[in-house]
Design a protein around this motif. Structure first.
Motif, PDB file in Angstrom:
ATOM      1  N   TYR A   1     -11.186  -8.442   2.649  1.00  0.00           N
ATOM      2  CA  TYR A   1     -10.835  -7.841   1.353  1.00  0.00           C
ATOM      3  C   TYR A   1     -11.558  -8.551   0.207  1.00  0.00           C
ATOM      4  O   TYR A   1     -12.141  -7.905  -0.675  1.00  0.00           O
ATOM      5  CB  TYR A   1      -9.323  -7.914   1.148  1.00  0.00           C
ATOM      6  CG  TYR A   1      -8.855  -7.370  -0.182  1.00  0.00           C
ATOM      7  CD1 TYR A   1      -8.611  -6.003  -0.339  1.00  0.00           C
ATOM      8  CD2 TYR A   1      -8.678  -8.206  -1.277  1.00  0.00           C
ATOM      9  CE1 TYR A   1      -8.188  -5.491  -1.557  1.00  0.00           C
ATOM     10  CE2 TYR A   1      -8.274  -7.706  -2.496  1.00  0.00           C
ATOM     11  CZ  TYR A   1      -8.027  -6.349  -2.631  1.00  0.00           C
ATOM     12  OH  TYR A   1      -7.636  -5.845  -3.843  1.00  0.00           O
TER      13      TYR A   1
ATOM     14  N   ASP B   1     -12.262  -0.928   0.579  1.00  0.00           N
ATOM     15  CA  ASP B   1     -12.598   0.094   1.581  1.00  0.00           C
ATOM     16  C   ASP B   1     -12.841  -0.534   2.950  1.00  0.00           C
ATOM     17  O   ASP B   1     -12.378  -0.010   3.977  1.00  0.00           O
ATOM     18  CB  ASP B   1     -13.830   0.883   1.137  1.00  0.00           C
ATOM     19  CG  ASP B   1     -13.550   1.781  -0.064  1.00  0.00           C
ATOM     20  OD1 ASP B   1     -12.358   2.074  -0.314  1.00  0.00           O
ATOM     21  OD2 ASP B   1     -14.504   2.166  -0.756  1.00  0.00           O
ATOM     22  N   ALA B   2     -13.589  -1.647   2.966  1.00  0.00           N
ATOM     23  CA  ALA B   2     -13.852  -2.329   4.242  1.00  0.00           C
ATOM     24  C   ALA B   2     -12.551  -2.873   4.822  1.00  0.00           C
ATOM     25  O   ALA B   2     -12.323  -2.823   6.044  1.00  0.00           O
ATOM     26  CB  ALA B   2     -14.854  -3.461   4.029  1.00  0.00           C
ATOM     27  N   TYR B   3     -11.693  -3.392   3.963  1.00  0.00           N
ATOM     28  CA  TYR B   3     -10.393  -3.900   4.415  1.00  0.00           C
ATOM     29  C   TYR B   3      -9.557  -2.780   5.035  1.00  0.00           C
ATOM     30  O   TYR B   3      -8.986  -2.934   6.131  1.00  0.00           O
ATOM     31  CB  TYR B   3      -9.653  -4.532   3.241  1.00  0.00           C
ATOM     32  CG  TYR B   3      -8.199  -4.828   3.498  1.00  0.00           C
ATOM     33  CD1 TYR B   3      -7.820  -5.958   4.205  1.00  0.00           C
ATOM     34  CD2 TYR B   3      -7.196  -3.973   3.036  1.00  0.00           C
ATOM     35  CE1 TYR B   3      -6.472  -6.238   4.444  1.00  0.00           C
ATOM     36  CE2 TYR B   3      -5.855  -4.229   3.271  1.00  0.00           C
ATOM     37  CZ  TYR B   3      -5.505  -5.364   3.984  1.00  0.00           C
ATOM     38  OH  TYR B   3      -4.173  -5.630   4.222  1.00  0.00           O
ATOM     39  N   ALA B   4      -9.494  -1.641   4.328  1.00  0.00           N
ATOM     40  CA  ALA B   4      -8.687  -0.525   4.825  1.00  0.00           C
ATOM     41  C   ALA B   4      -9.202  -0.026   6.165  1.00  0.00           C
ATOM     42  O   ALA B   4      -8.409   0.262   7.081  1.00  0.00           O
ATOM     43  CB  ALA B   4      -8.682   0.607   3.797  1.00  0.00           C
ATOM     44  N   GLN B   5     -10.511   0.064   6.303  1.00  0.00           N
ATOM     45  CA  GLN B   5     -11.078   0.528   7.567  1.00  0.00           C
ATOM     46  C   GLN B   5     -10.796  -0.451   8.697  1.00  0.00           C
ATOM     47  O   GLN B   5     -10.463  -0.058   9.827  1.00  0.00           O
ATOM     48  CB  GLN B   5     -12.593   0.736   7.433  1.00  0.00           C
ATOM     49  CG  GLN B   5     -13.236   1.399   8.638  1.00  0.00           C
ATOM     50  CD  GLN B   5     -12.642   2.776   8.907  1.00  0.00           C
ATOM     51  OE1 GLN B   5     -12.589   3.625   8.015  1.00  0.00           O
ATOM     52  NE2 GLN B   5     -12.180   2.998  10.138  1.00  0.00           N
TER      53      GLN B   5
ATOM     54  N   THR C   1      -2.509   1.265   5.221  1.00  0.00           N
ATOM     55  CA  THR C   1      -2.917  -0.043   5.732  1.00  0.00           C
ATOM     56  C   THR C   1      -1.710  -0.889   6.126  1.00  0.00           C
ATOM     57  O   THR C   1      -1.840  -1.820   6.917  1.00  0.00           O
ATOM     58  CB  THR C   1      -3.762  -0.795   4.693  1.00  0.00           C
ATOM     59  OG1 THR C   1      -3.018  -0.925   3.465  1.00  0.00           O
ATOM     60  CG2 THR C   1      -5.057  -0.065   4.408  1.00  0.00           C
TER      61      THR C   1
END
Length: 316
Positions: free
Chosen positions: A28, A34-38, A85
């Protein structure tokens, strides 16, 4: 009838305080939301390891098994995650068989406004800003440090340790030390030794734990409370008189007079230790789960730093 939380000890906890999410938090910070959520979606069924507060939460929830037809403790996940998430945290809760069914996922928004709505008595988080906002809102809160590597939780008993000034008690006396020094602090405490101190941010939590203790015969009580303070004689007298005024009996008290708290906390076997001074928490966190209680407004730490830089050290 709506479910009533007012007669229970209610713990609010972030998912990162309950589980080890340091890899995810780094994603994050370094790659964005966005990378964290994915990543969370891709790994939502992967197991999560216990975080700093896991042993305390697990032990507190087990209190509900000791009294028939009454719940003593509720735990609510209070998180800046989105519901999407946050699914991974609830999957981990189910995998670890934790009796937690309530949550607030604020989707990146502040968490403090929801603490009163859920009747939170104690909020635990790894995020400094969320903890400070909770303290400023009048809720007992602590910023948790990383879990100790070799910690093993005590069996069949919950052990919680508190610092005194600016945690259980008001910051009035510690402010005198921070601004005027040890001698002024000692004179003030001797003069007011039979006058109860005002409540600090964790006083209501202490009273709630004391109320739980009174549900059990003393010899069978599963909750054990200790005060671990840098105070020593004769400043210890005011602590005792304050507890008497509050009708609270702690199980153990350690008046260390500047000695390292970590060894005592390790011997006590604390599930959690709360202190307002970063230096004490850093040392304690190596051996027991620990959290820093930021004083409202953050003025005390600044005054301590100023005294150290001026060469006016000492310990209240």
């Amino acid at each position: 009838m709506p479910y009533d939380l007012s007669d229970k000890l209610v713990i609010g906890i972030s998912s990162r305080a309950l589980f080890d999410l340091e890899v995810e938090n780094a994603i994050y910070d370094q790659q964005g939301v966005d990378a964290y959520a994915q990543y969370q979606r891709d790994h939502e069924n992967d197991p999560l390891q216990p975080g700093t507060a896991f042993p305390l939460v697990k032990a507190l929830l087990q209190l509900n098994e000791l009294i028939a037809d009454r719940r003593l403790v509720e735990v609510v996940v209070i998180s800046r995650n989105t519901p999407d998430t946050g699914l991974r945290a609830f999957n981990a809760i189910a995998a670890h068989k934790l009796d937690i069914s309530r949550a607030a996922f604020t989707g990146g928004g502040p968490t403090a406004p929801y603490l009163q709505a859920f009747k939170i008595d104690l909020f635990l988080s790894r995020d400094t800003g969320d903890v400070q906002e909770a303290i400023d809102a009048g809720v007992a809160a602590a910023q948790l440090y990383a879990a100790p590597l070799d910690y093993s939780a005590p069996d069949k008993q919950i052990r919680i340790a508190f610092d005194g000034d600016a945690v259980l008690f008001s910051a009035e006396s510690e402010r005198i030390f921070a601004e005027k020094g040890l001698e002024a602090f000692a004179r003030h405490e001797q003069r007011h030794r039979k006058k109860a101190m005002k409540e600090g941010p964790f006083a209501k939590l202490l009273l709630a734990l004391s109320a739980i203790q009174k549900q059990f015969p003393p010899a069978q009580c599963p909750v054990r409370i200790a005060i671990v303070t840098a105070r020593n004689s004769p400043a210890h007298q005011r602590v005792i008189h304050t507890l008497r005024t509050w009708n609270v009996t702690v199980d153990e008290a350690f008046f260390l007079g500047g000695l390292n708290k970590a060894e005592v906390l390790q011997a006590f076997g604390a599930h959690m230790f709360f202190d307002d001074q970063e230096g004490h928490v850093q040392k304690a966190a190596v051996v027991v789960p620990s959290g820093r209680v930021p004083y409202k407004g953050g003025t005390l730490e600044g005054a301590r730093v100023a005294r150290v830089r001026a060469g006016k050290s000492g310990t209240p």
